[in-house]
Scaffold this active site. Structure first.
Site, PDB file in Angstrom:
ATOM      1  N   LYS A 170     -37.266  75.220 -24.032  1.00 45.17           N
ATOM      2  CA  LYS A 170     -37.372  75.167 -22.572  1.00 45.17           C
ATOM      3  C   LYS A 170     -37.608  76.555 -21.988  1.00 45.17           C
ATOM      4  O   LYS A 170     -37.097  77.553 -22.508  1.00 45.17           O
ATOM      5  CB  LYS A 170     -36.094  74.595 -21.951  1.00 45.17           C
ATOM      6  CG  LYS A 170     -35.795  73.155 -22.303  1.00 45.17           C
ATOM      7  CD  LYS A 170     -34.550  72.692 -21.576  1.00 45.17           C
ATOM      8  CE  LYS A 170     -34.228  71.236 -21.852  1.00 45.17           C
ATOM      9  NZ  LYS A 170     -33.020  70.782 -21.116  1.00 45.17           N
ATOM     10  N   GLU A 212     -32.286  74.124 -27.308  1.00 42.15           N
ATOM     11  CA  GLU A 212     -31.121  73.249 -27.319  1.00 42.15           C
ATOM     12  C   GLU A 212     -31.368  72.059 -28.244  1.00 42.15           C
ATOM     13  O   GLU A 212     -32.501  71.774 -28.630  1.00 42.15           O
ATOM     14  CB  GLU A 212     -30.829  72.715 -25.912  1.00 42.15           C
ATOM     15  CG  GLU A 212     -30.337  73.758 -24.950  1.00 42.15           C
ATOM     16  CD  GLU A 212     -30.069  73.183 -23.575  1.00 42.15           C
ATOM     17  OE1 GLU A 212     -29.221  73.739 -22.874  1.00 42.15           O
ATOM     18  OE2 GLU A 212     -30.708  72.184 -23.195  1.00 42.15           O
ATOM     19  N   HIS A 220     -29.695  60.246 -17.541  1.00 38.93           N
ATOM     20  CA  HIS A 220     -29.701  61.419 -16.661  1.00 38.93           C
ATOM     21  C   HIS A 220     -28.686  61.157 -15.549  1.00 38.93           C
ATOM     22  O   HIS A 220     -28.894  60.305 -14.689  1.00 38.93           O
ATOM     23  CB  HIS A 220     -31.096  61.634 -16.081  1.00 38.93           C
ATOM     24  CG  HIS A 220     -31.210  62.822 -15.181  1.00 38.93           C
ATOM     25  ND1 HIS A 220     -32.124  63.832 -15.394  1.00 38.93           N
ATOM     26  CD2 HIS A 220     -30.543  63.180 -14.060  1.00 38.93           C
ATOM     27  CE1 HIS A 220     -31.999  64.752 -14.449  1.00 38.93           C
ATOM     28  NE2 HIS A 220     -31.053  64.357 -13.616  1.00 38.93           N
ATOM     29  N   GLU A 287     -26.849  68.569 -12.981  1.00 42.65           N
ATOM     30  CA  GLU A 287     -27.570  67.558 -13.738  1.00 42.65           C
ATOM     31  C   GLU A 287     -27.105  67.575 -15.193  1.00 42.65           C
ATOM     32  O   GLU A 287     -26.988  68.648 -15.806  1.00 42.65           O
ATOM     33  CB  GLU A 287     -29.073  67.793 -13.654  1.00 42.65           C
ATOM     34  CG  GLU A 287     -29.604  67.707 -12.225  1.00 42.65           C
ATOM     35  CD  GLU A 287     -31.105  67.545 -12.166  1.00 42.65           C
ATOM     36  OE1 GLU A 287     -31.768  67.706 -13.213  1.00 42.65           O
ATOM     37  OE2 GLU A 287     -31.615  67.242 -11.073  1.00 42.65           O
ATOM     38  N   ASN A 301     -29.288  72.097  -9.441  1.00 41.89           N
ATOM     39  CA  ASN A 301     -30.239  72.238  -8.345  1.00 41.89           C
ATOM     40  C   ASN A 301     -29.498  72.805  -7.143  1.00 41.89           C
ATOM     41  O   ASN A 301     -28.594  72.170  -6.607  1.00 41.89           O
ATOM     42  CB  ASN A 301     -30.873  70.899  -7.991  1.00 41.89           C
ATOM     43  CG  ASN A 301     -31.778  70.383  -9.087  1.00 41.89           C
ATOM     44  OD1 ASN A 301     -31.684  69.240  -9.485  1.00 41.89           O
ATOM     45  ND2 ASN A 301     -32.651  71.221  -9.598  1.00 41.89           N
ATOM     46  N   ARG A 303     -29.884  73.088  -3.992  1.00 46.25           N
ATOM     47  CA  ARG A 303     -30.543  72.633  -2.768  1.00 46.25           C
ATOM     48  C   ARG A 303     -30.190  71.179  -2.514  1.00 46.25           C
ATOM     49  O   ARG A 303     -29.544  70.520  -3.331  1.00 46.25           O
ATOM     50  CB  ARG A 303     -32.064  72.743  -2.923  1.00 46.25           C
ATOM     51  CG  ARG A 303     -32.576  72.005  -4.153  1.00 46.25           C
ATOM     52  CD  ARG A 303     -34.067  71.834  -4.196  1.00 46.25           C
ATOM     53  NE  ARG A 303     -34.545  71.364  -5.490  1.00 46.25           N
ATOM     54  CZ  ARG A 303     -34.531  70.110  -5.888  1.00 46.25           C
ATOM     55  NH1 ARG A 303     -34.032  69.173  -5.103  1.00 46.25           N
ATOM     56  NH2 ARG A 303     -34.999  69.769  -7.076  1.00 46.25           N
ATOM     57  N   ARG A 349     -38.466  55.639  -4.571  1.00 46.65           N
ATOM     58  CA  ARG A 349     -39.405  56.597  -4.001  1.00 46.65           C
ATOM     59  C   ARG A 349     -40.754  55.894  -3.828  1.00 46.65           C
ATOM     60  O   ARG A 349     -41.376  55.490  -4.814  1.00 46.65           O
ATOM     61  CB  ARG A 349     -39.565  57.813  -4.913  1.00 46.65           C
ATOM     62  CG  ARG A 349     -38.272  58.570  -5.153  1.00 46.65           C
ATOM     63  CD  ARG A 349     -38.531  59.887  -5.853  1.00 46.65           C
ATOM     64  NE  ARG A 349     -37.288  60.544  -6.237  1.00 46.65           N
ATOM     65  CZ  ARG A 349     -37.196  61.820  -6.591  1.00 46.65           C
ATOM     66  NH1 ARG A 349     -38.294  62.572  -6.625  1.00 46.65           N
ATOM     67  NH2 ARG A 349     -36.035  62.348  -6.930  1.00 46.65           N
TER      68      ARG A 349
END
Length: 461
Positions: A170, A212, A220, A287, A301, A303, A349
């Site tokens: 990542k 990782e 999730h 998360e 996150n 925000r 969404r």
């Protein structure tokens, strides 16, 4: 800091510039209005006809349609704040919401950034430093070192063997599903590292990577937190955001089903401790990947998130208003004991995109029908006659439902989707309707890979 016309010596403000667009700009404006605050809406040339512009106290065009020249133009946004006498800037989500340099520039200009401090954003924005901070606070993390991958190929091989294949590479500064590669075996390792390093350099300005353990069948799970500047922090329950396509969330729900209360309680309190440890202010989301009864931190996150409504529906707590009040310096008006989450909520969404190919669809909305009734909420900025622009994210609305149980919430969402009609452009509504008829989803037998597999089977049928 000297007192300015926009901001008193106590740090409070009465006018907020909303440095965003679309449904989140409308949502923030509504929260400000309910708190008795004035709002300044900004737009690019493509968004001049945005409906929230007419309901704001001021409406300023700050640049061309390109986001780089408007919504990402820090100087233009700060100038708009000065011209409109705004005392604070709310970044919404996306764009500059997790930009530490922008948060710092806002404060340097004598304004309030409605979000965490620049230092908190910087710590949590770098996935390596974030993991280090979480480990120090006792938050469970995915197996792997809390340091950047070295350049030496032999050392990289050793780290992968210590973790055990499969591993995932990542970008330290990555996000949004970009800058990551799964490596199932050793002979593919060095090519994956080289490709990901170059992608990270181009996309995030840094080639720094970390490694990782790759979990094969996780869900999730997110934990929402809110903190003030007075040493108070709470977590507001948890969400399941496993329904993802290409690492982008499609459907979210709260709470995450089938997780033992004692397990989630300990993780939630560890998140609170981590916030207190880094002096976090405002709202944020931790998360996690969840597999075999265990949680593994992946990122925070710093925000407001797209999926915050499902937590608002189950907790009865207005997260956007709380975020603004924290920035004003108010003491958090609830304790952990006051937090009670009831019922179940789903969010869909609704995107302007082809339901089969998922290619964006721009054009004019010629007809719009939205559902209403008990337990139904729609967050949107569009209307009949609205022109959907090709320049930005395809999200045009969020359909949210709430009911006493998960099964009842799913049934309510099915009905709400039937009552939703957007014509003139393509949307993903047919896709969402089909998804809510899926048996495995209804039974909660899904993980973060399920939706991709489901789509493959549909294409093959």
């Amino acid at each position: 800091m000297s007192e300015t016309p926009q901001q008193s010596a106590t740090g409070r403000f009465d006018t907020v510039l909303i440095a965003n667009r679309g449904e989140i700009a409308a949502r923030i404006q509504r929260a400000c209005r309910e708190l008795g605050l004035k709002t300044v809406a900004i737009c690019s040339e493509a968004d001049r006809e945005a409906p929230y512009g007419s309901t704001a106290d001021s409406f300023l065009c700050i640049g061309p349609s390109s986001a780089a020249k408007s919504y990402l133009n820090q100087d233009a946004i700060l100038l708009a704040a000065r011209l409109s006498d705004a005392g604070a800037i709310h970044p919404g989500y996306g764009f500059l919401s997790e930009n530490a340099a922008f948060a710092d520039a806002v404060e340097e200009a004598g304004l309030v950034f409605i979000g965490p401090t620049a230092s908190s954003i910087a710590i949590m924005g770098d996935k390596i430093s974030a993991k280090r901070a979480m480990m120090a606070a006792g938050v469970p993390c995915v197996s792997g070192p809390d340091t950047a991958l070295p350049d030496d190929p032999v050392s990289v091989e050793r780290i992968a063997l210590e973790i055990g294949y499969p591993v995932i590479i990542k970008a330290a500064g990555g996000g949004g599903g970009r800058g990551m590669r799964v490596v199932p075996r050793g002979d593919l390792l060095h090519e994956a590292v080289a490709l990901t390093r170059e992608e990270a350099r181009k996309a995030f300005g840094s080639p720094s990577l970390y490694m990782e353990k790759f979990l094969q069948h996780p869900r999730h799970i997110e934990i929402q937190v809110i903190c003030d500047d007075h040493g108070n922090a709470v977590w507001l329950g948890h969400r399941d955001c496993s329904m993802q396509r290409r690492h982008q969330k499609v459907v979210e729900e709260a709470p995450a089903a089938g997780i033992a209360p004692d397990i989630i309680q300990s993780v939630g309190m560890a998140c609170v401790q981590a916030c207190l440890q880094i002096g976090y202010r405002g709202v944020g989301t931790f998360e996690f990947l969840y597999q075999d009864g265990a949680f593994y931190f992946i990122e925070m996150n710093t925000r407001l998130q797209v999926e915050h409504p499902v937590t608002e529906m189950t907790s009865g707590f207005d997260i956007v208003q709380a975020q603004i009040k924290a920035a004003q310096g108010h003491v958090l008006d609830l304790t952990q004991g006051d937090v009670t989450c009831e019922g179940h909520s789903f969010e869909c969404r609704i995107n302007a995109e082809d339901p089969e190919t998922f290619l964006p669809s721009a054009g004019i909305v010629t007809y719009l029908a939205l559902p209403a009734g008990p337990g139904i909420r729609v967050d949107t900025h569009i209307h009949a006659g609205y022109k959907v622009s090709p320049y930005y994210d395809s999200l045009i609305a969020k359909l949210i439902v709430h009911a006493p149980t998960r099964a009842e919430a799913m049934a309510r969402m099915r009905e709400a989707l039937v009552g939703t009609d957007v014509e003139g452009i393509s949307t993903n509504i047919p896709f969402l309707r089909a998804l809510f008829e899926d048996g495995a989803f209804a039974r909660g037998e899904t993980d973060i890979h399920y939706l991709e597999q489901w789509l493959k089977l549909r294409r093959a049928a």
